[in-house]
Design an enzyme around this catalytic site. Structure first.
Site, PDB file in Angstrom:
ATOM      1  N   GLN A  93       0.839  -1.209   0.000  1.00  0.00           N
ATOM      2  CA  GLN A  93       0.000   0.000   0.000  1.00  0.00           C
ATOM      3  C   GLN A  93       0.871   1.255   0.000  1.00  0.00           C
ATOM      4  O   GLN A  93       1.813   1.372   0.772  1.00  0.00           O
ATOM      5  CB  GLN A  93      -0.899  -0.068   1.248  1.00  0.00           C
ATOM      6  CG  GLN A  93      -1.474   1.249   1.695  1.00  0.00           C
ATOM      7  CD  GLN A  93      -2.989   1.231   1.825  1.00  0.00           C
ATOM      8  OE1 GLN A  93      -3.701   0.620   1.044  1.00  0.00           O
ATOM      9  NE2 GLN A  93      -3.482   1.941   2.815  1.00  0.00           N
ATOM     10  N   HIS A 171       1.804  12.707   2.494  1.00  0.00           N
ATOM     11  CA  HIS A 171       0.742  12.228   3.411  1.00  0.00           C
ATOM     12  C   HIS A 171       0.851  12.932   4.771  1.00  0.00           C
ATOM     13  O   HIS A 171       1.212  12.309   5.781  1.00  0.00           O
ATOM     14  CB  HIS A 171       0.921  10.714   3.557  1.00  0.00           C
ATOM     15  CG  HIS A 171      -0.269   9.989   4.081  1.00  0.00           C
ATOM     16  ND1 HIS A 171      -0.901  10.327   5.251  1.00  0.00           N
ATOM     17  CD2 HIS A 171      -0.943   8.929   3.594  1.00  0.00           C
ATOM     18  CE1 HIS A 171      -1.902   9.478   5.452  1.00  0.00           C
ATOM     19  NE2 HIS A 171      -1.947   8.625   4.459  1.00  0.00           N
ATOM     20  N   GLU A 274      -3.592  15.900   2.616  1.00  0.00           N
ATOM     21  CA  GLU A 274      -2.456  15.354   1.868  1.00  0.00           C
ATOM     22  C   GLU A 274      -2.502  15.833   0.423  1.00  0.00           C
ATOM     23  O   GLU A 274      -3.434  15.500  -0.296  1.00  0.00           O
ATOM     24  CB  GLU A 274      -2.544  13.821   1.889  1.00  0.00           C
ATOM     25  CG  GLU A 274      -2.892  13.240   3.255  1.00  0.00           C
ATOM     26  CD  GLU A 274      -3.494  11.838   3.188  1.00  0.00           C
ATOM     27  OE1 GLU A 274      -3.277  11.112   2.199  1.00  0.00           O
ATOM     28  OE2 GLU A 274      -4.182  11.450   4.136  1.00  0.00           O
TER      29      GLU A 274
END
Ligand code: BG6
EC number: 5.1.3.15
Length: 299
Positions: A93, A171, A274
């Site tokens: 991920q 992020h 983000e």
């Protein structure tokens, strides 16, 4: 400072006076003359601290894993070359950038800015990662401080002859006191992909986005400036360049409990806003470079 003076100063004092120095735990500490500070881990080139007026502005979980076995839960992990997971690209991920050891390139000072640069090249990756995304590339990542701002800029260089595609995201986990008092402005009338509603496309009708449950949204084609306020006071201004989209994320109660590296109650004290290019793939021709980033101001 004259070099002979540096020679006679104890090591800790040299470290204290330098605008950037390496720490014993594989990170670079940046200091701005105003007192602002930032820390960047070589693992993931993750910014894990940003202090303005002696106050921490980034959230890092008390349960974050810092031994390099998992992406750091907090600060500013760099997402590249995929966002989430991808059926065809067998990477973990959010890709490999946040899980790789970057190289510290050095310190740059320009006018009022103190900045450091990191780089990651395909030959620094594990073989499995290179096979999953078989492209020749270089990432340069700059983290720069002024009195009130933190700038993070990613440059992607395609060192292949052929075009490749990627997604990327900074992020950023912002430290806040109480999620129930947070509002994000700059997103009204935009279409977002609602990841908690089976990727439904929704138009944002609110002037300010507030959070009272799990939120995981990809706002597409966002204007350059977004503001986070808390209790009616503007706290952070985020100005992005080169990046098209903005993700807003808070895991809320159940997801928080399901994450081993996040405290059950910590969702009260963080919000992720983000900047990235994630709704569509960025296509980068052979030999070309792409630049995207953000400047965050502590207000
Ligand atoms: C966000 C995603 O960017 O990152 C969420 O939109 C995801 O879907 C979140 O849950 C955290 O991801 P991870 O891999 O750090 O747990």
């Amino acid at each position: 400072m004259p070099c002979c003076l540096v020679f006679f100063l104890p090591f800790f004092l040299i470290s204290y006076l330098m605008p950037a120095h390496e720490t014993s735990h594989k990170s670079i500490l940046l200091k701005h003359p105003s007192g602002a500070e930032a820390e960047v881990r070589l693992f993931g080139a993750t910014v894990t601290s940003w202090k303005v007026d002696n106050t921490e502005r980034l959230f890092v979980s008390k349960d974050a894993i810092l031994d390099g076995s998992k992406a750091i839960r907090g600060g500013i992990p760099v997402v590249f070359p995929i966002f989430g997971t991808d059926e065809k690209i067998k990477l973990p991920q959010h890709g490999f950038a946040r899980n790789s050891d970057w190289e510290y390139v050095g310190l740059l000072t320009d006018n009022d800015e103190v900045s450091v640069r990191f780089s990651l090249k395909d030959n620094q990756l594990k073989q499995s990662q290179r096979s999953a995304w078989p492209h020749s590339f270089r990432l340069n990542y700059t983290v720069a401080l002024t009195e009130k701002t933190l700038r993070t800029t990613l440059v992607v260089k395609n060192e292949d002859e052929d075009t490749f595609e990627f997604k990327t995201l900074l992020h950023t986990y912002f430290q806040i006191s109480d999620i129930s008092k947070v509002a994000v402005s700059g997103l009204s009338n935009l279409t977002y992909i609602d990841k908690v509603q089976n990727a439904a496309k929704v138009v944002e009708e609110n002037q300010k986005v507030t959070i009272a449950g799990e939120v995981d949204r990809v706002y597409a084609n966002v204007p350059e400036e977004v503001t986070i306020e808390e209790d009616g006071q503007a706290k952070y201004r985020i100005v992005k360049t080169g990046m098209k989209d903005t993700v807003v994320w808070n895991p809320w109660i159940d997801k928080a409990k399901g994450m081993g590296d996040f405290g059950d109650e910590e969702y009260h004290n963080m919000v992720c806003v983000e900047v990235g290019s994630v709704a569509d793939w960025v296509k980068l021709g052979g030999g070309q470079t792409w630049t995207g980033g953000q400047v965050i101001t502590a207000l």
